[in-house]
Design a protein around this motif. Structure first.
Motif, PDB file in Angstrom:
ATOM      1  N   LEU A  47      37.015  33.252  31.663  1.00 59.79           N
ATOM      2  CA  LEU A  47      37.794  32.262  32.417  1.00 59.79           C
ATOM      3  C   LEU A  47      37.507  32.372  33.914  1.00 59.79           C
ATOM      4  O   LEU A  47      37.311  31.361  34.597  1.00 59.79           O
ATOM      5  CB  LEU A  47      39.294  32.453  32.182  1.00 59.79           C
ATOM      6  N   PHE A 107      44.331  26.802  31.357  1.00 59.52           N
ATOM      7  CA  PHE A 107      45.331  27.789  31.763  1.00 59.52           C
ATOM      8  C   PHE A 107      46.730  27.439  31.264  1.00 59.52           C
ATOM      9  O   PHE A 107      47.686  28.128  31.586  1.00 59.52           O
ATOM     10  CB  PHE A 107      45.326  27.929  33.285  1.00 59.52           C
ATOM     11  N   VAL A 138      44.690  36.230  35.542  1.00 59.73           N
ATOM     12  CA  VAL A 138      43.331  36.403  35.020  1.00 59.73           C
ATOM     13  C   VAL A 138      42.646  37.631  35.626  1.00 59.73           C
ATOM     14  O   VAL A 138      42.185  38.506  34.879  1.00 59.73           O
ATOM     15  CB  VAL A 138      42.510  35.107  35.200  1.00 59.73           C
ATOM     16  N   ARG A 148      41.999  22.961  34.603  1.00 59.55           N
ATOM     17  CA  ARG A 148      43.448  23.237  34.637  1.00 59.55           C
ATOM     18  C   ARG A 148      44.062  23.380  33.252  1.00 59.55           C
ATOM     19  O   ARG A 148      44.925  24.213  33.032  1.00 59.55           O
ATOM     20  CB  ARG A 148      44.181  22.177  35.446  1.00 59.55           C
ATOM     21  N   LEU A 178      47.339  32.126  39.505  1.00 60.40           N
ATOM     22  CA  LEU A 178      46.068  32.501  38.890  1.00 60.40           C
ATOM     23  C   LEU A 178      45.838  34.011  38.832  1.00 60.40           C
ATOM     24  O   LEU A 178      44.860  34.467  38.241  1.00 60.40           O
ATOM     25  CB  LEU A 178      44.893  31.846  39.622  1.00 60.40           C
TER      26      LEU A 178
END
Length: 177
Positions: A158, A12, A121, A9, A118
């Motif tokens: 990632l 990010f 990404v 976590r 998310l």
């Protein structure tokens, strides 16, 4: 398809590019197409006169429903793709929607039931070089990520750290895993 492990976590939290508080300044430095991830970011870009080519929204900001003013600006005539995407995950539907939206001729809104956080990404991974991905940095502003070979590589790395079938996710985004 993919889930964010608790120990990742923190990866990010740091902005992946410069943070802007002025949407017009951000737009003057953005590439094309523009992918916006987040309701407030999409709102600010539209108010500044630029409808993102792809907007990923969920009707929330900081886990609360957006206000009426933001909701009114987000409600539009653009093509809409609805997807389910649970918090701290990237669903197959989300990845497919990003690829579909990026290939579209007109602006597309991906409306997420769940959470869109998310999506930044895979958006960087899927977007063409020269594009920009813009997402919100809570209580700071909007982050502008120029899509370059380096940013695509970092985003791919990632993505590869998430739990699940990362090779299938990268393949869904058009990248060899």
């Amino acid at each position: 398809m993919l889930t964010l492990p608790d120990d990742l976590r923190g990866a990010f939290k740091d902005p992946m590019g410069p943070v802007y508080t002025d949407a017009e300044r951000l737009l003057s430095e953005a590439g094309d197409p523009i992918v916006a991830v987040g309701d407030v970011v999409t709102y600010h870009l539209r108010v500044a006169g630029r409808d993102p080519d792809v907007a990923v929204i969920d009707g929330k900001t900081k886990r609360e429903a957006v206000g009426a003013e933001i909701a009114a600006v987000l409600d539009g005539e653009n093509r809409r793709i609805e997807v389910d995407n649970e918090p701290a995950t990237l669903s197959t539907a989300m990845l497919d929607a990003l690829v579909d939206a990026l290939a579209s001729d007109g602006p597309v809104v991906i409306y997420v039931t769940g959470e869109e956080d998310l999506a930044t990404v895979p958006a960087i991974v899927a977007a063409p070089e020269g594009a920009s991905v813009v997402y919100g940095q809570p209580d700071e502003g909007m982050v502008l990520v120029d899509v370059t070979p380096d940013s695509k590589r970092k985003a791919g790395e990632l993505l590869g750290k998430l739990d699940g079938d990362t090779a299938a996710a990268l393949a869904a985004l058009g990248v060899d895993g």
